[in-house]
Scaffold this active site. Structure first.
Site, PDB file in Angstrom:
ATOM      1  N   ASP A   3      34.111-156.529 -30.216  1.00 30.81           N
ATOM      2  CA  ASP A   3      32.732-156.981 -29.957  1.00 30.81           C
ATOM      3  C   ASP A   3      31.937-156.199 -28.903  1.00 30.81           C
ATOM      4  O   ASP A   3      32.463-155.871 -27.842  1.00 30.81           O
ATOM      5  CB  ASP A   3      32.736-158.418 -29.420  1.00 30.81           C
ATOM      6  N   GLN A  58      34.576-155.023 -26.041  1.00 34.02           N
ATOM      7  CA  GLN A  58      35.978-155.437 -25.996  1.00 34.02           C
ATOM      8  C   GLN A  58      36.823-154.190 -26.224  1.00 34.02           C
ATOM      9  O   GLN A  58      36.672-153.494 -27.245  1.00 34.02           O
ATOM     10  CB  GLN A  58      36.248-156.474 -27.092  1.00 34.02           C
ATOM     11  N   SER A  78      35.000-161.719 -24.599  1.00 26.69           N
ATOM     12  CA  SER A  78      33.571-161.419 -24.763  1.00 26.69           C
ATOM     13  C   SER A  78      32.648-162.263 -23.875  1.00 26.69           C
ATOM     14  O   SER A  78      33.014-163.348 -23.426  1.00 26.69           O
ATOM     15  CB  SER A  78      33.173-161.618 -26.216  1.00 26.69           C
ATOM     16  N   GLU A  90      32.121-168.070 -32.981  1.00 27.37           N
ATOM     17  CA  GLU A  90      32.350-167.155 -31.855  1.00 27.37           C
ATOM     18  C   GLU A  90      31.037-166.486 -31.454  1.00 27.37           C
ATOM     19  O   GLU A  90      30.071-166.470 -32.214  1.00 27.37           O
ATOM     20  CB  GLU A  90      33.374-166.074 -32.249  1.00 27.37           C
TER      21      GLU A  90
HETATM   22  C1  FRU Z   1      35.288-162.113 -31.593  1.00 26.47           C
HETATM   23  C2  FRU Z   1      36.354-162.451 -30.570  1.00 26.47           C
HETATM   24  C3  FRU Z   1      35.777-163.278 -29.443  1.00 26.47           C
HETATM   25  C4  FRU Z   1      36.736-162.997 -28.320  1.00 26.47           C
HETATM   26  C5  FRU Z   1      37.068-161.555 -28.550  1.00 26.47           C
HETATM   27  C6  FRU Z   1      38.463-161.173 -28.168  1.00 26.47           C
HETATM   28  O1  FRU Z   1      35.579-160.985 -32.340  1.00 26.47           O
HETATM   29  O2  FRU Z   1      37.407-163.133 -31.196  1.00 26.47           O
HETATM   30  O3  FRU Z   1      35.638-164.634 -29.739  1.00 26.47           O
HETATM   31  O4  FRU Z   1      36.164-163.209 -27.066  1.00 26.47           O
HETATM   32  O5  FRU Z   1      36.882-161.311 -29.931  1.00 26.47           O
HETATM   33  O6  FRU Z   1      38.637-159.789 -28.237  1.00 26.47           O
END
Ligand code: FRU
Length: 523
Positions: free
Chosen positions: A55, A71, A112, A236
């Site tokens: 993300d 991420q 995230s 999310e």
């Molecule tokens: C979305 C997610 C978020 C989380 C992150 C972990 O793709 O699952 O909810 O914070 O990726 O890498």
């Protein structure tokens, strides 16, 4: 199956159990590296130099730079203990990689979230001449997850006093503990609510968005939640922001939510609601959930904070992949790209609020040689060629059509290895069909090649406008000024170097078309 079970499995496979605090990586500009020309390396989309990315996070604009965090797992090309990678750009087109901004710590890894520029120093974290920039993120504790404590995700903050380069974690973390022990409790993003003079934080709590308010970014009060009765899907990466409806003075609030399963074409996708927010409650008919992008590859789409008022745009970016196969796509040094940054506009047609998205205007600075085609009547296949040479570069195609008698028409991209990617518009059933099932010989995943994807298209308009951005490993399709978007990634064994417009069962009237060769952002 929930993703974190799967992710935990991947972690075990990688033998990574504890958070890795890593070492400081030096800043490197991509221009110094030859390896930006490896097979499948996007030439105009943001990618990390190496290793895993998902993300987009913490995006804000400050003093001439657009900041993009993401991420990031610096030790592998599959997901692992998350860090925030970091890059900046002056134009949302060309990016400079910066050192990792946030590392895992004793509370957990860094999932995230967002970031805001605290111009009035409401947090008190700034000084007289240093504006604090405050990032909100989820601390994810793997040990707690393994022990099934259910409160292993908590919300924390970090701040920067040098415009976003160096970050310090706030001593009072977490700022929103997980008192209700909600297993999926993450992705906090903040917006300023002018009317109540409060910061509003949205986060995903399994199948809902929870709203919190604060006057200082450090103390948060729960104010409401929003969800769809009976929805079993995992939500999310929410994002909340106000938008002016085009052609009016009406203001609405947009709530973006990424959905972890049952997207229109399978797996994960970004969706949105348009409603009203009074400082406490978001009101919208939950039936009005719409897809931000009908393709398989635009997840966790969120917007930049703090664009100058003189700019006035709402601009966001998504992760150009899908959790169904993101960790096994056939790239070797890195995994995943971001979508092209997109400008959002809100239109109201007969009380039907729709978010349009188009590439930002800055993207056009990558255009080089072009070939323009005037009026054409196409009844069969017409190869698009001219001064433009698709084998030499990536490309940007715009086609303007008249209402057409052809039963179906579209664009086909081919290479010398008999692979193709095609987009076909079919008037009889009012759909477009996006076919990547023949885009490679080496089919790395059943989920990736399982079916031809579709989206509904309105063929009753007098004219139609279609734009395709074709990079080494993706095609982004924007229809009728961005009313419908479709993002699809692919991994052909050779670059697609032939583009053909085709028509079947009648005449396709093209008013004009233009193809631009695109420069790489990495040179
Ligand atoms: C979305 C997610 C978020 C989380 C992150 C972990 O793709 O699952 O909810 O914070 O990726 O890498």
């Amino acid at each position: 199956m929930q993703k974190f079970t799967y992710l935990a499995f991947i972690l075990l496979l990688s033998g990574i159990i504890a958070c890795n605090t890593g070492s400081e990586a030096p800043a490197v500009t991509a221009q110094q590296n030859d390896y930006y020309y490896e097979p499948h390396r996007p030439q105009f989309h943001f990618t990390p130099e190496a290793n895993w990315m998902n993300d987009p996070n913490g995006m804000f604009y400050y003093e001439g730079n657009y900041h993009l965090f993401y991420q990031y797992f610096p030790d592998s090309t599959v997901w692992g203990p998350m860090h925030w990678g970091h890059a900046i750009s002056e134009d949302l087109v060309r990016w400079e990689h910066l050192p990792i901004a946030l590392y895992p710590d004793s509370i957990g890894c860094i999932f995230s979230g967002g970031a805001v520029v605290d111009n009035n120093n409401t947090s008190g974290l700034g000084t007289d001449n240093q504006t604090p920039i405050v990032a909100t993120f989820t601390h994810h504790d793997f040990a707690g997850e393994k022990a099934k404590t259910n409160d292993f995700q908590k919300q924390s903050i970090a701040y920067s006093l040098d415009g976003g380069k160096e970050w310090s974690k706030y001593k009072g973390n977490p700022v929103i503990p997980n008192t209700e022990k909600i297993k999926d409790f993450r992705d906090p993003k903040v917006v300023w609510h002018e009317a109540s003079q409060k910061w509003i934080l949205v986060l995903a709590a399994y199948d809902k968005v929870k709203f919190y308010a604060s006057s200082n970014l450090t103390e948060w009060e729960f104010i409401s939640d929003f969800g769809i009765e009976g929805d079993q899907r995992l939500w999310e990466c929410p994002d909340l922001f106000p938008m002016k409806v085009e052609g009016s003075d009406e203001m609405k609030w947009v709530l973006i939510v990424s959905i972890q399963k049952e997207a229109p074409n399978g797996g994960t996708a970004s969706s949105y609601f348009v409603g009203d927010f009074d400082g406490t409650t978001f009101k919208c008919d939950p039936e009005n959930q719409k897809w931000l992008d009908w393709g398989t590859d635009n997840y966790a789409f969120v917007t930049w904070n703090n664009l100058p008022e003189s700019d006035g745009r709402t601009v966001g970016i998504g992760w150009m992949s899908n959790w169904q196969y993101a960790q096994i796509v056939p790239t070797e040094k890195w995994r995943s790209a971001m979508t092209i940054p997109r400008e959002l506009k809100l239109f109201n047609v007969d009380e039907n609020y729709t978010l349009y998205s188009m590439p930002t205007k800055e993207f056009e600075s990558l255009r080089s040689k072009s070939t323009a085609f005037g009026q054409m009547n196409i009844t069969d296949d017409k190869m698009l060629k001219g001064t433009f040479d698709p084998s030499q570069s990536e490309f940007d195609v715009t086609i303007n059509l008249q209402k057409t008698t052809a039963e179906s028409f579209g664009l086909k991209l081919e290479n010398g290895a008999e692979e193709y990617f095609s987009i076909e518009f079919n008037k009889a059933d009012g759909k477009m069909y996006v076919d990547r099932t023949h885009s490679a010989k080496n089919k790395f995943s059943d989920k990736f090649y399982d079916k031809v994807h579709t989206a509904p298209v309105d063929f009753n308009r007098e004219t139609m406008n279609i734009r395709f951005l074709v990079d080494a490993a993706s095609c982004e399709i924007f229809i009728n000024g961005g009313e419908l978007n479709f993002t699809s990634i692919f991994f052909p064994s050779e670059k697609f170097n032939k583009a053909t417009i085709f028509a079947r069962g009648g005449k396709l009237e093209v008013s004009n078309a233009t193809i631009y060769e695109l420069n790489s952002i990495w040179n």
